[in-house]
Design a protein around this motif. Structure first.
Motif: not given
Length: 544
Positions: A143, A330, A333-334, A337, A339, A385, A389
């Motif tokens: 991510s 990114g 999201l990392a 988790k 979105y 992005t 993912l």
């Protein structure tokens, strides 16, 4: 049901290979971004200089068709033969198309050259993301790097549109193609050392039937929509015939993929709910995005009378924010988790902006356009992005390349279909408004050829064309000068009417995309997607 992901190391590749791979990926992205950021603002002048305004929408729809087809096919090939060799082939094609674009002498030739270039570039973006998926098994690290990959685009977005406008105003748009050639050559030499070598999967067959069916289906779709309302009426036999043929071959394609041993679009992908919602919303959103990227510069230069350089300044916040917002996306999201909320905010902002642009006119202050570009760039920034993912995590690992090819195929189809439909809408509205706006005395001063030429609004975009038209009217003396001003006002009014129709359609489709995205499920990014491929049942040996 999703299965827990087994513990993953940072990567299956060594540290040196990771570094070389990232350098190569970032170089490829930088080269692609250069063309995206500089050529968009220059496209109206290209059409005007090469007498191709009537083909303006084709300059995106036909290359977009090529990109859509090759995206799907080459992504499947990369799963079969490895990413490296497919990227090398794509780069060579991209370079050849770029050089031919720089030496184009007619607009149809430029479209053909751009189409060749898109055969190369169309496959590169999904392949780049697939390489990242190969290098980083851990969802958090993947991510972050997908987000960081927006940095080259962001850097070029800072000066790309203005640079493109400056070359158009002071030199030639051809310089932009030539400037990109060294970037492509440098990236080409990096690929052999930088892209990790993956094992060739033996015994894999090319889905020739599927490739032929999707080529016919997508070609008939784009050509039919491009003809509609421009070359032929919507209800004409050629248009109905092409769209009918497209429908038949789409049905045949999806049926064939359900039985193919090695489908180029695996049924698990196009039956996946998450993929379907993301892909459909993405395709529809390109109507609004094309209105912003393709027709808003035309509005600034043609209706508001701004230079290409100035319009580049106004568009810059759109491209800058669109690129840089992907970086924190990114990392977010990392860490979290999740979105769905970013999807909703992004599409919501885009819907608001595309709706607002409908009400813009020649008197709209430039700072309002600047603000609209900034807000739309902010809204769009997170979406690419997230798309990349979410689709990767929604399908099994073995379908990584196919999934990337499928999502970018849908997006590329959006970039091809949207200009075709928007171009038709724009041309019809322009012609209708022009017919009632031209001064009644025009026939007394201008010949039929001059009047017919007014159907092409290039005089508002090309100083040389405007000068030629003015000289034609000056021959009639003082009355001719007044009639010239009235005629230019009529053309500008007709262009504004055509673009307003484009912006309206873009807003409607963006709203539908927003409603679809509300239904996207929040899937786990830490669990492996279930692979529904039927496994062979072991046959027991008879007892001796």
């Amino acid at each position: 049901m999703p299965q827990p992901t087994p513990p993953a190391s940072e990567s299956a590749f060594g540290h040196r290979q990771i570094v070389l791979g990232l350098v190569t990926i970032f170089a490829l992205t930088f080269a692609m971004s250069f063309f995206i950021q500089t050529l968009g603002i220059a496209r109206p002048r290209m059409a005007a200089d090469l007498n191709g305004m009537a083909w303006y929408s084709w300059s995106l729809s036909i290359p977009g068709l090529a990109a859509a087809f090759v995206t799907l096919l080459f992504s499947k090939f990369s799963d079969m033969y490895g990413r490296r060799i497919i990227i090398l082939i794509s780069m060579v094609i991209y370079l050849a198309g770029t050089i031919l674009s720089a030496i184009s002498t007619t607009f149809p030739f430029l479209i053909a050259a751009n189409t060749l270039a898109r055969f190369g570039s169309g496959a590169l973006l999904p392949l780049v993301y697939s390489v990242l998926g190969d290098m980083f098994a851990d969802p958090g690290k993947r991510s972050k790097w997908v987000g960081l990959l927006n940095i080259p685009t962001g850097i070029l977005a800072l000066f790309g549109p203005t640079l493109g406008g400056w070359f158009v105003d002071n030199h030639s748009w051809r310089h932009l193609y030539w400037m990109g050639v060294p970037l492509l050559i440098a990236s080409l030499f990096l690929v052999p050392a930088g892209i990790p070598k993956t094992e060739k999967k033996a015994g894999r067959k090319i889905d020739i039937r599927g490739a032929i069916l999707v080529a016919i289906a997508s070609s008939a779709t784009i050509i039919g929509l491009s003809f509609a309302g421009t070359t032929y009426p919507w209800g004409s036999f050629p248009v109905i015939g092409l769209l009918g043929t497209a429908l038949i071959f789409w049905v045949l394609f999806f049926r064939a993929e359900g039985t193919a041993s090695e489908p180029i679009m695996d049924p698990q992908v196009f039956r996946n709910r998450t993929f379907l919602l993301v892909a459909t919303a993405g395709m529809l959103s390109f109507f609004g995005l094309s209105a912003m990227m393709m027709y808003y510069p035309m509005f600034l230069q043609g209706v508001q009378g701004l230079s290409a350089t100035r319009s580049g300044h106004i568009i810059t916040p759109y491209t800058v924010l669109m690129a840089f917002i992907g970086v924190p996306t990114g990392f977010a999201l990392a860490k979290w988790k999740r979105y769905k909320w970013m999807y909703v905010c992004g599409y919501g902002l885009l819907t608001i902006v595309t709706t607002s642009i409908i009400f813009f006119d020649a008197e709209t202050p430039q700072y309002v356009g600047f603000l609209a570009a900034a807000v739309s760039g902010f809204g769009l920034g997170a979406i690419p992005t997230i798309n990349t993912l979410v689709v990767q995590y929604a399908v099994p690992k073995r379908l990584l390349g196919v999934a990337m090819g499928a999502i970018f195929f849908n997006l590329q189809m959006g970039t091809a279909i949207a200009p075709a439909v928007l171009g038709s809408v724009n041309n019809m509205a322009y012609a209708q408004k022009l017919a009632v706006s031209l001064p009644a005395e025009l026939g007394q001063f201008a010949d039929k050829a001059t009047i017919a030429a007014l159907g092409d609004p290039k005089v508002l975009l090309s100083p040389s064309a405007m000068k030629t038209l003015e000289m034609t009217f000056r021959k009639a003396g003082g009355a001719g000068n007044e009639l010239f001003e009235q005629t230019v006002d009529a053309i500008r009014s007709a262009m504004a009417a055509g673009l307003k129709s484009v912006f309206l359609l873009g807003a409607i489709t963006m709203l539908i995309a927003f409603l679809l995205i509300l239904r996207v499920p929040e899937i786990s990014m830490e669990a492996a997607a279930e692979d529904k491929q039927k496994q062979p049942v072991p046959v027991e040996e008879p007892a001796v």
